[in-house]
Design a protein around this motif. Structure first.
Motif, PDB file in Angstrom:
ATOM      1  N   ALA A 104       0.822  -1.124  -0.017  1.00  0.00           N
ATOM      2  CA  ALA A 104      -0.074  -0.178   0.000  1.00  0.00           C
ATOM      3  C   ALA A 104       0.944   1.349   0.007  1.00  0.00           C
ATOM      4  O   ALA A 104       1.579   1.317   1.021  1.00  0.00           O
ATOM      5  CB  ALA A 104      -0.863  -0.116   1.321  1.00  0.00           C
ATOM      6  N   GLY A 105       1.084   1.745  -1.234  1.00  0.00           N
ATOM      7  CA  GLY A 105       1.884   3.141  -1.158  1.00  0.00           C
ATOM      8  C   GLY A 105       1.931   3.652  -2.605  1.00  0.00           C
ATOM      9  O   GLY A 105       1.104   3.410  -3.388  1.00  0.00           O
ATOM     10  N   ASP A 106       3.190   4.187  -2.818  1.00  0.00           N
ATOM     11  CA  ASP A 106       3.413   4.950  -4.206  1.00  0.00           C
ATOM     12  C   ASP A 106       4.774   4.450  -4.777  1.00  0.00           C
ATOM     13  O   ASP A 106       5.202   3.468  -4.326  1.00  0.00           O
ATOM     14  CB  ASP A 106       3.489   6.340  -4.173  1.00  0.00           C
ATOM     15  N   GLU A 107       5.115   4.994  -5.888  1.00  0.00           N
ATOM     16  CA  GLU A 107       6.405   4.578  -6.572  1.00  0.00           C
ATOM     17  C   GLU A 107       7.625   4.687  -5.651  1.00  0.00           C
ATOM     18  O   GLU A 107       8.591   3.800  -5.662  1.00  0.00           O
ATOM     19  CB  GLU A 107       6.430   5.374  -7.852  1.00  0.00           C
ATOM     20  N   LYS A 108       7.684   5.630  -4.682  1.00  0.00           N
ATOM     21  CA  LYS A 108       8.941   5.827  -3.882  1.00  0.00           C
ATOM     22  C   LYS A 108       9.082   4.489  -3.111  1.00  0.00           C
ATOM     23  O   LYS A 108      10.130   4.189  -2.774  1.00  0.00           O
ATOM     24  CB  LYS A 108       8.795   7.337  -3.165  1.00  0.00           C
ATOM     25  N   GLN A 109       7.581   4.163  -2.335  1.00  0.00           N
ATOM     26  CA  GLN A 109       7.716   3.080  -1.514  1.00  0.00           C
ATOM     27  C   GLN A 109       8.023   1.738  -2.455  1.00  0.00           C
ATOM     28  O   GLN A 109       8.813   0.748  -2.039  1.00  0.00           O
ATOM     29  CB  GLN A 109       6.502   2.702  -0.777  1.00  0.00           C
ATOM     30  N   THR A 110       7.766   1.632  -3.923  1.00  0.00           N
ATOM     31  CA  THR A 110       8.082   0.588  -4.389  1.00  0.00           C
ATOM     32  C   THR A 110       9.482   0.455  -4.505  1.00  0.00           C
ATOM     33  O   THR A 110      10.195  -0.810  -4.370  1.00  0.00           O
ATOM     34  CB  THR A 110       7.623   0.753  -5.805  1.00  0.00           C
ATOM     35  N   GLY A 111      10.359   1.368  -4.840  1.00  0.00           N
ATOM     36  CA  GLY A 111      11.590   1.509  -4.989  1.00  0.00           C
ATOM     37  C   GLY A 111      12.149   0.904  -3.518  1.00  0.00           C
ATOM     38  O   GLY A 111      13.257   0.139  -3.728  1.00  0.00           O
ATOM     39  N   ASN A 112      11.831   1.576  -2.602  1.00  0.00           N
ATOM     40  CA  ASN A 112      12.624   0.950  -1.263  1.00  0.00           C
ATOM     41  C   ASN A 112      12.389  -0.548  -0.961  1.00  0.00           C
ATOM     42  O   ASN A 112      13.035  -1.156  -0.401  1.00  0.00           O
ATOM     43  CB  ASN A 112      11.681   1.689   0.056  1.00  0.00           C
ATOM     44  N   VAL A 113      11.113  -1.085  -1.458  1.00  0.00           N
ATOM     45  CA  VAL A 113      10.914  -2.341  -1.173  1.00  0.00           C
ATOM     46  C   VAL A 113      11.803  -3.288  -2.049  1.00  0.00           C
ATOM     47  O   VAL A 113      12.214  -4.326  -1.681  1.00  0.00           O
ATOM     48  CB  VAL A 113       9.464  -2.802  -1.721  1.00  0.00           C
ATOM     49  N   GLU A 120      -2.387   3.893  -0.955  1.00  0.00           N
ATOM     50  CA  GLU A 120      -2.606   3.489   0.497  1.00  0.00           C
ATOM     51  C   GLU A 120      -4.159   3.595   1.011  1.00  0.00           C
ATOM     52  O   GLU A 120      -4.612   2.657   1.780  1.00  0.00           O
ATOM     53  CB  GLU A 120      -1.783   4.247   1.402  1.00  0.00           C
ATOM     54  N   ASP A 121      -4.725   4.811   0.784  1.00  0.00           N
ATOM     55  CA  ASP A 121      -6.137   5.229   1.126  1.00  0.00           C
ATOM     56  C   ASP A 121      -7.181   4.113   0.534  1.00  0.00           C
ATOM     57  O   ASP A 121      -8.309   3.722   1.033  1.00  0.00           O
ATOM     58  CB  ASP A 121      -6.624   6.603   0.731  1.00  0.00           C
ATOM     59  N   TRP A 122      -6.708   3.607  -0.770  1.00  0.00           N
ATOM     60  CA  TRP A 122      -7.787   2.697  -1.526  1.00  0.00           C
ATOM     61  C   TRP A 122      -7.678   1.196  -0.775  1.00  0.00           C
ATOM     62  O   TRP A 122      -8.897   0.523  -0.564  1.00  0.00           O
ATOM     63  CB  TRP A 122      -7.502   2.596  -2.862  1.00  0.00           C
ATOM     64  N   ALA A 182      -9.102  -0.237  -5.367  1.00  0.00           N
ATOM     65  CA  ALA A 182      -7.938  -0.781  -5.299  1.00  0.00           C
ATOM     66  C   ALA A 182      -7.922  -2.132  -6.006  1.00  0.00           C
ATOM     67  O   ALA A 182      -6.950  -2.751  -6.561  1.00  0.00           O
ATOM     68  CB  ALA A 182      -7.905  -1.063  -3.697  1.00  0.00           C
ATOM     69  N   ALA A 183      -9.036  -2.817  -6.309  1.00  0.00           N
ATOM     70  CA  ALA A 183      -9.152  -4.234  -6.508  1.00  0.00           C
ATOM     71  C   ALA A 183      -9.263  -4.081  -7.959  1.00  0.00           C
ATOM     72  O   ALA A 183      -8.429  -4.786  -8.643  1.00  0.00           O
ATOM     73  CB  ALA A 183     -10.827  -4.814  -6.138  1.00  0.00           C
ATOM     74  N   ARG A 184      -9.536  -3.031  -8.766  1.00  0.00           N
ATOM     75  CA  ARG A 184      -9.542  -2.696 -10.221  1.00  0.00           C
ATOM     76  C   ARG A 184      -8.161  -2.566 -10.550  1.00  0.00           C
ATOM     77  O   ARG A 184      -7.716  -3.346 -11.596  1.00  0.00           O
ATOM     78  CB  ARG A 184     -10.310  -1.544 -10.427  1.00  0.00           C
ATOM     79  N   GLN A 185      -7.393  -1.675  -9.771  1.00  0.00           N
ATOM     80  CA  GLN A 185      -6.129  -1.538 -10.062  1.00  0.00           C
ATOM     81  C   GLN A 185      -5.116  -2.858  -9.776  1.00  0.00           C
ATOM     82  O   GLN A 185      -4.201  -3.200 -10.847  1.00  0.00           O
ATOM     83  CB  GLN A 185      -5.529  -0.344  -9.308  1.00  0.00           C
ATOM     84  N   LEU A 186      -5.294  -3.452  -8.750  1.00  0.00           N
ATOM     85  CA  LEU A 186      -4.482  -4.604  -8.432  1.00  0.00           C
ATOM     86  C   LEU A 186      -4.850  -5.896  -9.253  1.00  0.00           C
ATOM     87  O   LEU A 186      -3.821  -6.526  -9.763  1.00  0.00           O
ATOM     88  CB  LEU A 186      -4.891  -5.000  -6.934  1.00  0.00           C
ATOM     89  N   CYS A 187      -5.987  -6.117  -9.608  1.00  0.00           N
ATOM     90  CA  CYS A 187      -6.294  -7.094 -10.557  1.00  0.00           C
ATOM     91  C   CYS A 187      -5.662  -7.077 -11.800  1.00  0.00           C
ATOM     92  O   CYS A 187      -5.059  -7.928 -12.389  1.00  0.00           O
ATOM     93  CB  CYS A 187      -7.837  -7.156 -10.721  1.00  0.00           C
ATOM     94  N   HIS A 188      -5.714  -5.744 -12.417  1.00  0.00           N
ATOM     95  CA  HIS A 188      -5.256  -5.351 -13.746  1.00  0.00           C
ATOM     96  C   HIS A 188      -3.723  -5.619 -13.698  1.00  0.00           C
ATOM     97  O   HIS A 188      -2.949  -6.435 -14.566  1.00  0.00           O
ATOM     98  CB  HIS A 188      -5.275  -3.955 -13.994  1.00  0.00           C
ATOM     99  N   GLN A 189      -2.971  -5.153 -12.616  1.00  0.00           N
ATOM    100  CA  GLN A 189      -1.440  -5.202 -12.530  1.00  0.00           C
ATOM    101  C   GLN A 189      -1.126  -6.640 -12.321  1.00  0.00           C
ATOM    102  O   GLN A 189       0.014  -7.164 -13.018  1.00  0.00           O
ATOM    103  CB  GLN A 189      -1.035  -4.283 -11.420  1.00  0.00           C
ATOM    104  N   LEU A 190      -1.928  -7.489 -11.575  1.00  0.00           N
ATOM    105  CA  LEU A 190      -1.424  -8.895 -11.267  1.00  0.00           C
ATOM    106  C   LEU A 190      -1.536  -9.638 -12.525  1.00  0.00           C
ATOM    107  O   LEU A 190      -0.770 -10.626 -12.910  1.00  0.00           O
ATOM    108  CB  LEU A 190      -2.334  -9.397 -10.166  1.00  0.00           C
ATOM    109  N   SER A 191      -2.596  -9.299 -13.363  1.00  0.00           N
ATOM    110  CA  SER A 191      -2.783  -9.817 -14.704  1.00  0.00           C
ATOM    111  C   SER A 191      -1.615  -9.676 -15.736  1.00  0.00           C
ATOM    112  O   SER A 191      -1.445 -10.557 -16.619  1.00  0.00           O
ATOM    113  CB  SER A 191      -4.036  -9.721 -15.182  1.00  0.00           C
ATOM    114  N   GLN A 192      -0.704  -8.935 -15.522  1.00  0.00           N
ATOM    115  CA  GLN A 192       0.337  -8.196 -16.293  1.00  0.00           C
ATOM    116  C   GLN A 192       1.604  -9.367 -15.889  1.00  0.00           C
ATOM    117  O   GLN A 192       2.789  -9.204 -16.423  1.00  0.00           O
ATOM    118  CB  GLN A 192       0.595  -7.029 -16.404  1.00  0.00           C
TER     119      GLN A 192
END
Length: 277
Positions: A220-229, A246-248, A259-269
């Motif tokens: 739950a976060g943004d691109e900056k946190q993605t880099g940290n992970v 995060e709020d979603w 959140a579900a819409r975005q997550l489902c799409h990205q996981l499908s990729q």
């Protein structure tokens, strides 16, 4: 005879009052959590809101509300001074002792503690009885359920992605099956690698995560946190890291469907290695 008639009249009035529904449209609502604030507005109670908790920032008009609660607790004195006729509360985040005090004073409390997406729709439907616009609450619940059905039909897969849901790094913890976040993951046809944990929010070690061999990480976060992970796991594990606002993802409100819409799409990729098939 006169006394008897008066008594009979009073009994009729009492019977009439008791026959009325216990809940009706309210005029002064206080929300004690950001997600219950979002639920209130979605249920048509926006015009009745008089105060909310810290971080109640959606929809934008919620930012104008007086704040009577935060992570430090509830300002009971101020809450009572505002004379609410309904309080929206969250057992997972509000101190129960103060909530019990509020209830003891005769102020109705509506509790919202969703563990599944369907629970959010249920909360919206249950709030309809208090709303001056009950159709808004019912429509919001219907739309949420309809979108969930669409996502489930589209993203159910025979070869689900194995996902580690990461919340924080120090300590490192995740979500088990019995959480709203894991329910979103399941909706996308993915597998939560810590679904079997007996604790809802287990603290885990790096070694435990690596042993379960996730094929993607969700945060739950943004691109900056993605880099940290990515940096946190390198070079031991190199898998896609998917960030959801995060709020979603973390608020148990109607925007969980975003959140579900975005997550489902990205996981499908996510491209799975040949041995996964």
């Amino acid at each position: 005879m006169r006394t008897r008639n008066i008594t009979a009249h009073l009994l009729c009035i009492c019977a009439l009052l008791l026959s009325q529904p216990l809940s009706a449209a309210v005029q002064r609502v206080i929300s004690l959590a950001p997600h219950t604030t979002e639920l209130a507005y979605a249920a048509g109670l926006g015009g009745s809101m008089i105060a909310a908790s810290a971080y109640s920032d959606y929809p934008p008009e919620a930012k104008q509300l007086e704040q009577v609660a935060s992570w430090q607790g509830i300002n009971l004195e101020r809450l009572l001074a505002l004379k609410p006729d309904l309080v929206l509360a969250w057992r997972g985040g509000n101190p129960q002792r103060v909530l019990d005090q509020i209830a003891a004073l005769g102020i109705p409390i509506f509790y919202s503690d969703p563990r599944y997406i369907d629970d959010i729709a249920d909360d919206l439907e249950n709030l309809a009885q208090y709303s001056p616009h009950p159709e808004m609450a019912k429509n919001a619940a219907h739309e949420l359920r309809a979108e969930v059905a669409r996502l489930k039909q589209r993203y159910t897969t025979v070869h689900p992605v194995r996902v580690f849901m990461q919340f924080g790094t120090q300590p490192l913890f995740t979500a088990s099956k019995n959480t709203l976040q894991s329910d979103v993951l399941a909706l996308c046809g993915a597998t939560n690698v810590f679904a079997d944990s007996p604790a809802p929010w287990p603290q885990v070690s790096r070694e435990q995560v690596l042993m379960r061999k996730p094929q993607a990480i969700v945060i739950a976060g943004d691109e900056k946190q993605t880099g940290n992970v990515i940096k946190f796991w390198s070079p031991q594990m190199k898998v896609p890291v998917i960030a959801v606002p995060e709020d979603w993802l973390n608020r148990s409100g109607p925007r969980i469907v975003l959140a579900a819409r975005q997550l489902c799409h990205q996981l499908s990729q996510v491209t799975l290695p040949p041995e996964s098939h």
